[in-house]
Motif scaffolding. Structure first.
Motif, PDB file in Angstrom:
ATOM      1  N   PRO A 323       8.759 -20.293  -8.543  1.00  0.00           N
ATOM      2  CA  PRO A 323       8.047 -21.561  -8.788  1.00  0.00           C
ATOM      3  C   PRO A 323       8.819 -22.482  -9.739  1.00  0.00           C
ATOM      4  CG  PRO A 323       6.533 -19.705  -8.914  1.00  0.00           C
ATOM      5  CD  PRO A 323       7.913 -19.132  -8.866  1.00  0.00           C
ATOM      6  N   ALA A 324       9.376 -21.900 -10.812  1.00  0.00           N
ATOM      7  CA  ALA A 324      10.125 -22.718 -11.770  1.00  0.00           C
ATOM      8  C   ALA A 324      11.373 -23.312 -11.139  1.00  0.00           C
ATOM      9  CB  ALA A 324      10.498 -21.871 -12.988  1.00  0.00           C
ATOM     10  N   LEU A 325      12.093 -22.506 -10.366  1.00  0.00           N
ATOM     11  CA  LEU A 325      13.307 -22.991  -9.711  1.00  0.00           C
ATOM     12  C   LEU A 325      12.995 -24.081  -8.692  1.00  0.00           C
ATOM     13  CD1 LEU A 325      15.057 -19.550  -9.174  1.00  0.00           C
ATOM     14  CD2 LEU A 325      15.966 -21.411 -10.573  1.00  0.00           C
ATOM     15  N   THR A 326      11.935 -23.876  -7.920  1.00  0.00           N
ATOM     16  CA  THR A 326      11.557 -24.850  -6.896  1.00  0.00           C
ATOM     17  C   THR A 326      11.136 -26.168  -7.531  1.00  0.00           C
ATOM     18  OG1 THR A 326      10.865 -23.075  -5.395  1.00  0.00           O
ATOM     19  CG2 THR A 326      10.026 -25.282  -4.943  1.00  0.00           C
ATOM     20  N   ASN A 327      10.355 -26.074  -8.595  1.00  0.00           N
ATOM     21  CA  ASN A 327       9.896 -27.295  -9.264  1.00  0.00           C
ATOM     22  C   ASN A 327      11.049 -28.075  -9.898  1.00  0.00           C
ATOM     23  OD1 ASN A 327       7.251 -26.755  -8.573  1.00  0.00           O
ATOM     24  ND2 ASN A 327       6.773 -25.704 -10.488  1.00  0.00           N
ATOM     25  N   ARG A 328      12.044 -27.357 -10.405  1.00  0.00           N
ATOM     26  CA  ARG A 328      13.149 -28.033 -11.087  1.00  0.00           C
ATOM     27  C   ARG A 328      14.232 -28.495 -10.110  1.00  0.00           C
ATOM     28  NH1 ARG A 328      15.298 -27.975 -16.227  1.00  0.00           N
ATOM     29  NH2 ARG A 328      13.105 -28.294 -16.797  1.00  0.00           N
ATOM     30  N   PHE A 329      14.586 -27.633  -9.131  1.00  0.00           N
ATOM     31  CA  PHE A 329      15.747 -27.931  -8.295  1.00  0.00           C
ATOM     32  C   PHE A 329      15.408 -28.165  -6.819  1.00  0.00           C
ATOM     33  CE2 PHE A 329      17.228 -25.159 -11.769  1.00  0.00           C
ATOM     34  CZ  PHE A 329      18.147 -26.013 -12.361  1.00  0.00           C
ATOM     35  N   GLY A 330      14.236 -27.754  -6.397  1.00  0.00           N
ATOM     36  CA  GLY A 330      13.882 -27.848  -4.987  1.00  0.00           C
ATOM     37  C   GLY A 330      13.983 -26.498  -4.293  1.00  0.00           C
ATOM     38  N   ALA A 331      13.305 -26.364  -3.165  1.00  0.00           N
ATOM     39  CA  ALA A 331      13.242 -25.082  -2.462  1.00  0.00           C
ATOM     40  C   ALA A 331      14.594 -24.641  -1.906  1.00  0.00           C
ATOM     41  CB  ALA A 331      12.219 -25.165  -1.336  1.00  0.00           C
ATOM     42  N   TRP A 332      15.522 -25.571  -1.746  1.00  0.00           N
ATOM     43  CA  TRP A 332      16.814 -25.244  -1.138  1.00  0.00           C
ATOM     44  C   TRP A 332      17.575 -24.188  -1.937  1.00  0.00           C
ATOM     45  CZ3 TRP A 332      21.318 -25.592  -3.835  1.00  0.00           C
ATOM     46  CH2 TRP A 332      21.295 -26.331  -5.021  1.00  0.00           C
ATOM     47  N   ILE A 333      17.312 -24.095  -3.249  1.00  0.00           N
ATOM     48  CA  ILE A 333      18.121 -23.241  -4.117  1.00  0.00           C
ATOM     49  C   ILE A 333      17.761 -21.761  -4.003  1.00  0.00           C
ATOM     50  CG2 ILE A 333      16.644 -23.228  -6.199  1.00  0.00           C
ATOM     51  CD1 ILE A 333      19.248 -23.787  -7.808  1.00  0.00           C
ATOM     52  N   ILE A 334      16.610 -21.463  -3.427  1.00  0.00           N
ATOM     53  CA  ILE A 334      16.127 -20.083  -3.429  1.00  0.00           C
ATOM     54  C   ILE A 334      17.017 -19.155  -2.603  1.00  0.00           C
ATOM     55  CG2 ILE A 334      14.170 -18.583  -2.899  1.00  0.00           C
ATOM     56  CD1 ILE A 334      13.788 -20.525  -5.275  1.00  0.00           C
ATOM     57  N   LYS A 335      17.305 -19.528  -1.374  1.00  0.00           N
ATOM     58  CA  LYS A 335      18.110 -18.655  -0.513  1.00  0.00           C
ATOM     59  C   LYS A 335      19.520 -18.425  -1.053  1.00  0.00           C
ATOM     60  CE  LYS A 335      15.659 -19.199   3.872  1.00  0.00           C
ATOM     61  NZ  LYS A 335      15.762 -19.635   5.308  1.00  0.00           N
ATOM     62  N   PRO A 336      20.221 -19.459  -1.518  1.00  0.00           N
ATOM     63  CA  PRO A 336      21.547 -19.198  -2.091  1.00  0.00           C
ATOM     64  C   PRO A 336      21.513 -18.252  -3.286  1.00  0.00           C
ATOM     65  CG  PRO A 336      21.316 -21.521  -1.592  1.00  0.00           C
ATOM     66  CD  PRO A 336      19.970 -20.908  -1.390  1.00  0.00           C
ATOM     67  N   LEU A 337      20.516 -18.416  -4.157  1.00  0.00           N
ATOM     68  CA  LEU A 337      20.438 -17.519  -5.318  1.00  0.00           C
ATOM     69  C   LEU A 337      20.134 -16.087  -4.891  1.00  0.00           C
ATOM     70  CD1 LEU A 337      18.592 -19.663  -8.019  1.00  0.00           C
ATOM     71  CD2 LEU A 337      21.003 -18.986  -7.964  1.00  0.00           C
ATOM     72  N   LYS A 338      19.277 -15.936  -3.898  1.00  0.00           N
ATOM     73  CA  LYS A 338      19.010 -14.588  -3.384  1.00  0.00           C
ATOM     74  C   LYS A 338      20.274 -13.981  -2.776  1.00  0.00           C
ATOM     75  CE  LYS A 338      14.034 -14.861  -2.451  1.00  0.00           C
ATOM     76  NZ  LYS A 338      12.978 -14.779  -1.418  1.00  0.00           N
ATOM     77  N   ALA A 339      21.050 -14.796  -2.095  1.00  0.00           N
ATOM     78  CA  ALA A 339      22.297 -14.307  -1.500  1.00  0.00           C
ATOM     79  C   ALA A 339      23.288 -13.876  -2.574  1.00  0.00           C
ATOM     80  CB  ALA A 339      22.906 -15.385  -0.610  1.00  0.00           C
ATOM     81  N   VAL A 340      23.386 -14.665  -3.644  1.00  0.00           N
ATOM     82  CA  VAL A 340      24.292 -14.321  -4.740  1.00  0.00           C
ATOM     83  C   VAL A 340      23.852 -13.016  -5.398  1.00  0.00           C
ATOM     84  CG1 VAL A 340      25.029 -15.011  -7.047  1.00  0.00           C
ATOM     85  CG2 VAL A 340      25.047 -16.674  -5.186  1.00  0.00           C
TER      86      VAL A 340
END
Length: 424
Positions: A323-340
């Motif tokens: 929720p914090a990441l999505t609110n700050r950066f947008g939902a696009w960031i979730i999959k790349p961070l999970k991949a990393v």
């Protein structure tokens, strides 16, 4: 592997080399810097287990005791994480600053301990690699803004191993000093209860004798249990039954062993939810055992499958910050961070497999399979394969995986820089 430390014999007066202070200092600095950057970039929005720990810690500080609600005592989860965060809340107030500082302190201690152990077990270059790996560990960086038991446990496990290192000569004083440390570790995650026994078993398997390792293990365990005793007494006063640490052992066992299980978290059955915690644990444990007895082959295949599956991904650091990441950066960031995060985990897992092969080739198969890193990996993985698995449970043995992964990295480093002396 050329610089690996010798396996010091029991009773030897040989002392380990001086600590790799430069590697430790560099690792601490990088660990703190990366986590500070994360904390400044990511808001604090505790959810799921992180939110539960926040509520537990807040209740403790407010005088409401340990439980899901104030003045409704519980022992379903181990008290250690909430108590540690509550201590920080008492000093700094409930909020992001207390959580972040607690996690950064834990992370730096974790890196320092891992660097020390890598130096002792494998050599000075391995210490530098361990410092780097633990510093940049994506999940633990992400955990900077989440209340969690995983980082606390990893830190306490490694600190305990620094004190009662099974690869060092036996010492009664260290066995005694480890008792309180092991108690805190077990109060964070009860799987830590058997670590003194595992250290004793490792010493025995590696030819360090029988009587002294067992006696030392009993000494550490006795002091550990004495330190845990006040919490056990509290539980007896609350429930009228002996509950050593927590009451979720039976439910976890049932989650991984029931007719509808997929091996992972499962909501508790309706007829057990409202039972008193100790009774619920007993009932669900009995149901799981009954199911296992009725389908022993299914239990064996399911356990083997869970053993493998629990190594598949590592995304929990992203999930608890989603929720914090999505609110700050947008939902696009979730999959790349999970991949990393998962990519780092799978890379270190492959490195650990290569490291085990190197140990077996250089030192012999017995030396490899009785190495404490491998034995502890197997211990934690087997416990959860028998009970229940989740994405985050392998974080208990991830430190062992990363320590083994230093072996092929240093081997490659040595080929590139064969004349470079070990750093101090």
């Amino acid at each position: 592997m050329a610089e690996a430390q010798p396996d010091i014999a029991a009773g030897s007066t040989v002392r380990p080399p001086p600590l790799p202070w430069r590697a430790i200092a560099a690792g601490i600095a990088l660990t703190a810097i990366l986590r500070t950057i994360w904390a400044l970039a990511v808001p604090f929005e505790p959810v799921s287990d992180s939110g539960a720990y926040f509520a537990f810690a807040s209740n403790i500080v407010a005088g409401g005791g340990y439980g899901w609600e104030p003045n409704e005592p519980s022992a379903y989860w181990a008290v250690g994480p909430a108590a540690i965060y509550a201590a920080a809340f008492a000093l700094l107030g409930p909020g992001k600053l207390a959580v972040v500082l607690t996690n950064i302190v834990a992370a730096t201690l974790c890196t320092a301990a891992a660097t020390t152990i890598a130096d002792r077990w494998f050599g000075r270059r391995h210490a530098w690699v361990a410092a780097a790996l633990f510093s940049v560990w994506p999940t633990m960086i992400m955990f900077t803004t989440a209340l969690n038991s995983e980082q606390l446990f990893a830190t306490l496990l490694l600190l305990t191993l620094v004190v009662i290192d099974p690869m060092r000569p036996h010492a009664w004083a260290r066995s005694a000093w480890a008792g309180p440390l092991a108690a805190v570790m077990a109060l964070v995650r009860p799987t830590g209860l058997l670590i003194p026994a595992a250290v004793a078993g490792t010493r025995f398997l590696r030819g360090r004798g029988f009587v002294k390792p067992i006696a030392a293990g009993l000494l550490t365990t006795g002091i550990m249990l004495a330190c845990i005793a006040p919490w056990t007494v509290r539980n007896y006063n609350v429930f009228g039954e002996v509950v050593l640490i927590s009451t979720n052992g039976g439910p976890n066992f049932w989650m991984g062993n029931n007719p509808k299980t997929n091996g992972r978290y499962t909501p508790l059955p309706d007829d057990a939810v409202d039972l008193p915690e100790p009774e619920r644990a007993t009932v669900l444990k009995a149901r799981a055992l009954e199911y296992i007895k009725a389908e022993p082959l299914a239990f064996a295949t399911r356990t083997a499958s869970k053993f493998v599956m629990q190594h598949a991904t590592e995304t929990i650091g992203v999930v608890w910050n989603e929720p914090a990441l999505t609110n700050r950066f947008g939902a696009w960031i979730i999959k790349p961070l999970k991949a990393v995060s998962t990519g780092f985990w799978l890379a270190t897992l492959a490195g650990a497999a290569a490291g085990m092969a190197m140990l077996a080739w250089k030192k012999g198969l017995w030396s490899a399979v009785t190495h404490p890193a491998f034995l502890l990996w197997g211990y934690f993985a087997t416990v959860h394969a028998i009970t229940v698995i989740q994405d985050r449970y392998h974080l208990q043995w991830s430190p062992m995986v990363m320590l083994l992964a230093t072996l092929p990295i240093v081997a490659a480093w040595s080929k590139l820089r064969p004349s470079e002396p070990g750093a101090s």
